[in-house]
Structure formats: C-alpha cells, structure tokens
Design an enzyme around this catalytic site. Structure first.
Site, short mmCIF file in Angstrom:
data_model
loop_
_atom_site.label_atom_id
_atom_site.label_comp_id
_atom_site.label_asym_id
_atom_site.label_seq_id
_atom_site.Cartn_x
_atom_site.Cartn_y
_atom_site.Cartn_z
NE ARG A 1 -2.03 -1.62 3.48
CZ ARG A 1 -2.31 -2.78 4.07
NH1 ARG A 1 -3.38 -3.45 3.73
NH2 ARG A 1 -1.54 -3.26 5.00
CB ILE A 2 3.36 2.59 2.38
CG1 ILE A 2 2.31 2.64 3.51
CG2 ILE A 2 4.29 3.79 2.47
CD1 ILE A 2 2.87 2.45 4.90
CG ASP B 1 6.59 -6.68 -2.90
OD1 ASP B 1 6.43 -7.91 -2.73
OD2 ASP B 1 5.91 -5.82 -2.34
NE ARG C 1 6.66 -1.55 12.96
CZ ARG C 1 5.78 -0.60 12.66
NH1 ARG C 1 6.19 0.53 12.08
NH2 ARG C 1 4.50 -0.75 12.95
CG ASP D 1 8.95 8.02 11.24
OD1 ASP D 1 9.04 9.03 11.98
OD2 ASP D 1 7.92 7.32 11.17
CD GLU E 1 10.78 3.19 16.84
OE1 GLU E 1 9.61 3.32 17.19
OE2 GLU E 1 11.13 3.08 15.66
CG HIS F 1 7.43 5.04 14.94
ND1 HIS F 1 7.79 3.78 15.27
CD2 HIS F 1 6.43 4.91 14.02
CE1 HIS F 1 7.05 2.90 14.61
NE2 HIS F 1 6.21 3.58 13.82
CB ALA G 1 1.14 6.55 10.53
P1 NAD Z 1 1.75 -3.77 2.95
O1 NAD Z 1 1.54 -5.05 3.66
O2 NAD Z 1 0.67 -3.18 2.14
O3 NAD Z 1 3.03 -3.88 2.00
C1 NAD Z 1 4.21 -4.52 2.37
C2 NAD Z 1 4.82 -5.08 1.11
O4 NAD Z 1 6.08 -5.64 1.45
C3 NAD Z 1 3.99 -6.20 0.45
O5 NAD Z 1 3.73 -5.87 -0.91
C4 NAD Z 1 4.88 -7.44 0.56
O6 NAD Z 1 4.77 -8.28 -0.57
C5 NAD Z 1 6.25 -6.80 0.65
N1 NAD Z 1 7.26 -7.64 1.27
C6 NAD Z 1 7.12 -8.49 2.30
N2 NAD Z 1 8.31 -9.06 2.57
C7 NAD Z 1 9.20 -8.54 1.70
C8 NAD Z 1 10.58 -8.73 1.47
N3 NAD Z 1 11.27 -9.59 2.21
N4 NAD Z 1 11.17 -8.04 0.49
C9 NAD Z 1 10.47 -7.16 -0.26
N5 NAD Z 1 9.14 -6.96 -0.13
C10 NAD Z 1 8.53 -7.63 0.86
O7 NAD Z 1 2.26 -2.74 4.08
P2 NAD Z 1 2.24 -1.15 3.99
O8 NAD Z 1 0.93 -0.66 4.48
O9 NAD Z 1 2.73 -0.73 2.66
O10 NAD Z 1 3.32 -0.82 5.11
C11 NAD Z 1 4.69 -1.09 4.93
C12 NAD Z 1 5.38 -1.01 6.26
O11 NAD Z 1 5.38 0.36 6.72
C13 NAD Z 1 4.60 -1.73 7.38
O12 NAD Z 1 4.95 -3.05 7.45
C14 NAD Z 1 4.92 -0.96 8.63
O13 NAD Z 1 5.91 -1.65 9.34
C15 NAD Z 1 5.44 0.36 8.12
N6 NAD Z 1 4.66 1.47 8.64
C16 NAD Z 1 5.31 2.42 9.38
C17 NAD Z 1 4.61 3.53 9.86
C18 NAD Z 1 5.29 4.61 10.63
O14 NAD Z 1 4.65 5.27 11.42
N7 NAD Z 1 6.57 4.86 10.40
C19 NAD Z 1 3.25 3.62 9.62
C20 NAD Z 1 2.63 2.64 8.86
C21 NAD Z 1 3.34 1.57 8.37
#
Ligand code: NAD
Length: 317
Positions: free
Chosen positions: A154-155, A174, A235, A259, A264, A283, A286
């Site tokens: 998603r992100i 990915d 993360r 971030d 943490e 952090h 979001a």
């Molecule tokens: P998501 O589940 O939609 O996307 C994660 C993607 O990573 C998926 O497409 C998956 O196929 C891919 N993936 C999994 N393992 C992998 C690997 N070993 N190598 C490459 N790709 C791999 O998640 P999202 O909503 O896009 O969020 C991504 C990350 O952002 C989350 O897991 C979360 O830890 C982090 N996040 C951080 C904050 C913050 O406040 N800093 C906020 C929201 C999310």
C-alpha cells in the site's frame, strides 16, 4: 450483556475520534478504555480485554499468553499498520480476525518529505539560520535520479504515485509484486541486488519479519551506489544501525532519513543523532489528523463488520 470493545493503548483518547466511538456505541457495543495516560502493565491489559469481543490495539503485545486471557475475543484491529506485536499464527488458531487501518497516504507523503529533506540538507539549513549563520551547502535535485522502493504494498505504491511528477526512474523489489500494477505506475520490478546497485535513493516499505530483520546490513550497504541515500519509514529492525552509521561516517552513503529505529524511543546516545548527514523523526510518519480520524472510523467499521459475520476492511489474515 453488551459486546465489549477494548481500547488498551495509551493514546487512544487523543487518537480515536468521538465519531468513531459513537459508531460503536450506536451499534450496541460497550467501550472499555485505557484512561491511565500510560502504557498498561501486562496484567492490566489482560484484565481490560478479559471479556472483550474486539480490541483496538496500539503496539502492545498480543501473544499466546495475552490471547489466552480473552476467550471471547473475535477481532483485533491494529490502530496502525505494522503487526509485528501480534502472534498472527496464534490469532489464526483462535479464530480471531485481524485488521489494520490504511494510512498509506500519510506515510508515503512523509517518505517524500524525508527523501527531499535529506537530499536537500534541510536540517542543516534550518540549523544555520537559527544560529545566525549562513552555511549554504549545495543540494541535490530529485529529477532524473533513480528511486528504489523496497516493498510494493500500500505505502510503496502510494509513494510511486506521489513521485510521478518528479521525473524519476523508479525500481521496486517485492517478491509479490504484480507486474501490471508496477507498470501502471512506471515502476520497474527488479531483484534486491539490482535495486541497491542502481538506486540513488532507497526507500524501505516492507514489514519487519524474521526474514527482513537487518535486510540493510554491512553486505547490502556495500551493494548500494556510492553516495546513495537511505530512507526508512517502515521499521527499525530492517536496518543494522551500526553498519549504517559506519557507511554514513565513511561517505559510502551520502545521507539517511529515518522515522524508525532499532530501539524506540531513542536515547541521547543514538549514534545516528551525532551525524550531520541524517534527518531524524520520532516514529511519526502515520501521525496525521486525517489518518487518525479515518483510522477510528475504519476500526469501528471493521469491528461492526466482524460482529455481523464479515471481515475487517483491511484484513491481515
Ligand atoms: P503492505 O503489507 O501493504 O506492503 C508490504 C509489502 O512488502 C507487500 O507488498 C509485501 O509483498 C512486501 N514484502 C514483504 N516481505 C518482503 C521482502 N522480504 N522483500 C520485499 N518486499 C517484501 O504494508 P504497507 O501498508 O505498505 O506498510 C509497509 C510497512 O510500513 C509496514 O509493514 C509498517 O511496518 C510500516 N509502517 C510504518 C509507519 C510509521 O509510522 N513509520 C506507519 C505505517 C506503516
């Protein structure tokens, strides 16, 4: 007895809107909230979720031990995205639905902010003017650079959308990438090795799992382009911080914008905080007014859906 929704996380009062709570109350739920202003102890958390049908969670742990305290629990909604504090296998065994909220735009916008901020030395410019100085460093432009997006979920996808106007080349790594989705956003799927070797900016958007822990380490940093930038809004566990510090000190990497951290909250002795070529945030990627509001509504809607036999809006399993 009304079905209970528990909000054990510390900041629920600031984050969950009255509209979201009203949705749940109108649907016939009773709400139980953490009003202590602090993180609950494990025992307090167990007590709060004991009779709950649903939990809206922060980063507190939901492992086998915690789940065994809540025999009626049917759904846990993470008021965020990362589920590394959940034992997903245990939840599945117990038939507990798990959902997250969608904050992809907020985090992706913050990733763009960090990318631009670090390549343009924003922190040093701000500092010099505040100090009455006039240190005018030369910055970089993003145009014509290659941005490597690690994780096209998603992100990662939203980041690719936001970067469309910058005239950049985009690569993604990915294992589950859908070729057509990448092509639609002018993004080229490649191996991790190629992404690291060809990207001027590497931005991480993958979950923290045992497989991804320290994905960025001494060896993978060595594969990166000399003078590249690293951005992490995912993360802290994804990066072996001592290796990153070494690469930033030696000039192998030009800068890093982060971030999230291995530990943490950070402490004063954070080595990354002693370097001029880092841009650091606590952090917050979001944390927007808009995301918090939508997260509350999404959580409420997901819980009501599960109560009526459906699935959360953004199910994890
Ligand atoms: P998501 O589940 O939609 O996307 C994660 C993607 O990573 C998926 O497409 C998956 O196929 C891919 N993936 C999994 N393992 C992998 C690997 N070993 N190598 C490459 N790709 C791999 O998640 P999202 O909503 O896009 O969020 C991504 C990350 O952002 C989350 O897991 C979360 O830890 C982090 N996040 C951080 C904050 C913050 O406040 N800093 C906020 C929201 C999310």
């Amino acid at each position: 007895m009304k079905p209970i929704v528990a909000f054990p996380f510390r900041h629920h009062g600031e984050l969950v809107s009255p509209d979201a709570k009203k949705m749940l109350l109108d649907a016939g739920f009773e709400l139980v909230c953490n009003d202590t202003g602090r993180r609950l102890t494990v025992e307090e958390q167990k007590e709060m979720i004991r009779d709950a049908f649903a939990v809206v969670s922060g980063t507190e742990q939901y492992d086998e031990d915690m789940l065994s305290a809540a025999p009626n629990l049917k759904v846990v909604i993470r008021f965020g995205v990362g589920t590394d504090n959940f034992d997903l296998a245990a939840m599945k065994r117990r038939g507990i639905a798990v959902g997250v909220i969608s904050n992809n735009n907020c985090v992706a916008e913050f990733a763009v902010t960090l990318i631009l901020g670090v390549i343009k030395n924003i922190r040093l410019f701000d500092q010099t003017v505040r100090e009455g100085g006039w240190a005018r460093y030369t910055m970089h432009e993003l145009k014509s650079k290659t941005v490597g997006i690690v994780g096209f979920g998603r992100i990662g996808k939203r980041l690719a959308q936001l970067l469309q106007g910058f005239d950049v080349e985009m690569l993604t790594y990915d294992p589950y990438v859908k070729e057509e989705e990448a092509a639609a956003l002018n993004v080229k799927p490649v191996s991790l090795e190629t992404l690291l070797a060809e990207s001027d900016v590497v931005s991480l958007h993958i979950p923290a799992t045992p497989q991804t822990r320290h994905l960025i380490n001494k060896d993978t940093i060595a594969m990166m382009k000399d003078g590249a930038y690293l951005v992490n809004t995912s993360r802290g566990a994804l990066i072996h911080e001592p290796s990153l510090v070494e690469a930033l000190q030696s000039g192998k990497l030009a800068g890093a914008a982060l971030d999230v951290y291995e530990r943490e909250p950070v402490t004063e002795d954070l080595a990354l905080g002693k370097l001029d070529n880092t841009l650091l945030a606590p952090h917050v990627a979001a944390l927007s007014v808009e995301t918090n509001y939508n997260a509350g509504i999404t959580s409420a809607e997901s819980i009501i859906r599960v109560f009526h036999g459906g699935t959360p809006l953004y199910p994890v399993q």
